[in-house]
Design a protein around this motif. Structure first.
Motif, PDB file in Angstrom:
ATOM      1  N   ASP A   1       0.938  -1.328  -0.055  1.00  0.00           N
ATOM      2  CA  ASP A   1       0.164  -0.138  -0.108  1.00  0.00           C
ATOM      3  C   ASP A   1       1.062   1.378  -0.005  1.00  0.00           C
ATOM      4  O   ASP A   1       0.447   2.380  -0.475  1.00  0.00           O
ATOM      5  N   ASP A   2       1.927   1.360   0.679  1.00  0.00           N
ATOM      6  CA  ASP A   2       2.694   2.540   0.855  1.00  0.00           C
ATOM      7  C   ASP A   2       4.211   2.226   0.037  1.00  0.00           C
ATOM      8  O   ASP A   2       5.113   3.001   0.563  1.00  0.00           O
ATOM      9  N   GLY A   3       4.265   1.447  -0.826  1.00  0.00           N
ATOM     10  CA  GLY A   3       5.447   1.392  -1.382  1.00  0.00           C
ATOM     11  C   GLY A   3       5.834   0.028  -1.954  1.00  0.00           C
ATOM     12  O   GLY A   3       5.142  -0.522  -2.823  1.00  0.00           O
ATOM     13  N   TYR A   4       6.983  -0.562  -1.342  1.00  0.00           N
ATOM     14  CA  TYR A   4       7.474  -1.966  -1.647  1.00  0.00           C
ATOM     15  C   TYR A   4       7.897  -2.820  -0.687  1.00  0.00           C
ATOM     16  O   TYR A   4       8.448  -2.224   0.250  1.00  0.00           O
ATOM     17  N   ALA A   5       7.887  -3.960  -0.836  1.00  0.00           N
ATOM     18  CA  ALA A   5       8.383  -4.915   0.353  1.00  0.00           C
ATOM     19  C   ALA A   5       9.433  -6.047  -0.460  1.00  0.00           C
ATOM     20  O   ALA A   5       9.173  -6.245  -1.514  1.00  0.00           O
ATOM     21  N   VAL A   6      10.565  -6.255   0.260  1.00  0.00           N
ATOM     22  CA  VAL A   6      11.386  -7.127  -0.329  1.00  0.00           C
ATOM     23  C   VAL A   6      11.256  -8.492   0.598  1.00  0.00           C
ATOM     24  O   VAL A   6      11.475  -8.416   1.679  1.00  0.00           O
ATOM     25  N   VAL A   7      10.655  -9.434  -0.056  1.00  0.00           N
ATOM     26  CA  VAL A   7      10.187 -10.503   0.742  1.00  0.00           C
ATOM     27  C   VAL A   7      11.090 -11.844   0.293  1.00  0.00           C
ATOM     28  O   VAL A   7      11.216 -11.996  -0.900  1.00  0.00           O
ATOM     29  N   PRO A   8      10.997 -12.895   1.102  1.00  0.00           N
ATOM     30  CA  PRO A   8      11.624 -13.860   0.789  1.00  0.00           C
ATOM     31  C   PRO A   8      10.932 -14.687  -0.406  1.00  0.00           C
ATOM     32  O   PRO A   8       9.762 -14.773  -0.474  1.00  0.00           O
ATOM     33  N   SER A   9      11.591 -15.386  -1.456  1.00  0.00           N
ATOM     34  CA  SER A   9      10.982 -16.098  -2.424  1.00  0.00           C
ATOM     35  C   SER A   9      10.267 -17.439  -1.852  1.00  0.00           C
ATOM     36  O   SER A   9       9.364 -17.840  -2.680  1.00  0.00           O
TER      37      SER A   9
END
Ligand code: M6P
Ligand code: ZN
Length: 188
Positions: free
Chosen positions: A173-181
Motif C-alpha cells: 500500500d505504501d511502496g514496496y516490500a522485499v520478501v523471501p521467495s
C-alpha cells in the motif's frame, strides 16, 4: 568491437542517439521470471517490460559497453516490473547509475547472500564480480538507469532461471516490500 572514439547523446527517457542496438523485452519473453503464474497468463504478453539502448558491441576484454535501460511501471500480480537478472559469464563488475524514477537493484552472490540497493536519480551502485543482478521499477513512472560493464562480460541467465533470486520485490500500500521467495509459487 568499437575501434574508434565515439560519443552519444542520452535522453532523459533513456534513448541513446546514436546507438548500436535496441533491446526490447516483452512480458511474453520473460514470463518465467514472475512468480504469479495466473497473473502472467492474464496479462498482455506484448506488454513492454523494459527497453535498452546500447553503444559499443560485444568485443574484447578491454572494451566497455554503455547501456541505458528503461523499465516501465507496473506489476505482474503484486510483483513489480523488473529485468530478468543475470550473472556475467566472465565474473566482472558493473556500474549502475540511476537517471530517473524509483528503482531498486537486487544483487545475490553465489553463496546466496542478497543485498538490495535503492537507485534514486543520481545514485551509483556498484555490482561486484560474482554477484547476479536484477533491477526493479518500484515507482509509478519509468525507471531509467545507465550501466557500464566489460564488453566480454556476457549474460548468464541459466542459474537465475533455474533457482531464481532468494527475494522478490512486491508492491504494498505504501511502496514496496522485499520478501523471501520461499513460499511464493515460481512459474518456471
Ligand atoms: C542493464 C545491464 C544489461 C542488461 C539489462 C537488462 O542494462 O545489466 O547488461 O542486459 O540491464 O537486464 P537483463 O538482461 O538481466 O534482463
Ligand atoms: Zn550485468
Amino acid at each position: 568491437m568499437t575501434d574508434s572514439p565515439f560519443s552519444t547523446q542520452i535522453g532523459a527517457a533513456g534513448s541513446m542517439d546514436p546507438h548500436d542496438l535496441v533491446d526490447e523485452r516483452r512480458l511474453g519473453q520473460m514470463a518465467g521470471a514472475f512468480a504469479d503464474r495466473a497473473a502472467v497468463e492474464a496479462a498482455d504478453p506484448e506488454c513492454v517490460v523494459y527497453r535498452a539502448y546500447q553503444s559499443g558491441t560485444d568485443g574484447t576484454a578491454e572494451d566497455l559497453l554503455v547501456r541505458t535501460t528503461t523499465i516501465t511501471p507496473g506489476t505482474v500480480g503484486s510483483e513489480f516490473h523488473m529485468t530478468k537478472g543475470h550473472h556475467h559469464v566472465r565474473d566482472s563488475g558493473e556500474f549502475y547509475y540511476g537517471m530517473s524514477g524509483d528503482g531498486l537493484v537486487v544483487m545475490q552472490d553465489r553463496s546466496g547472500q542478497v543485498v538490495t540497493e535503492p537507485m534514486p536519480p543520481g545514485s551509483m551502485v556498484y555490482v561486484p564480480p560474482g554477484w547476479a543482478h536484477r533491477s526493479v521499477n518500484v515507482g509509478r513512472e519509468d525507471f531509467v538507469f545507465l550501466a557500464v560493464y566489460f564488453s566480454d562480460a556476457g549474460h548468464d541467465y541459466a542459474a537465475i532461471e533455474r533457482s531464481g533470486f532468494a527475494v522478490r520485490v512486491l508492491a504494498t500500500d505504501d511502496g514496496y516490500a522485499v520478501v523471501p521467495s520461499n513460499g511464493i509459487e515460481a512459474s518456471s
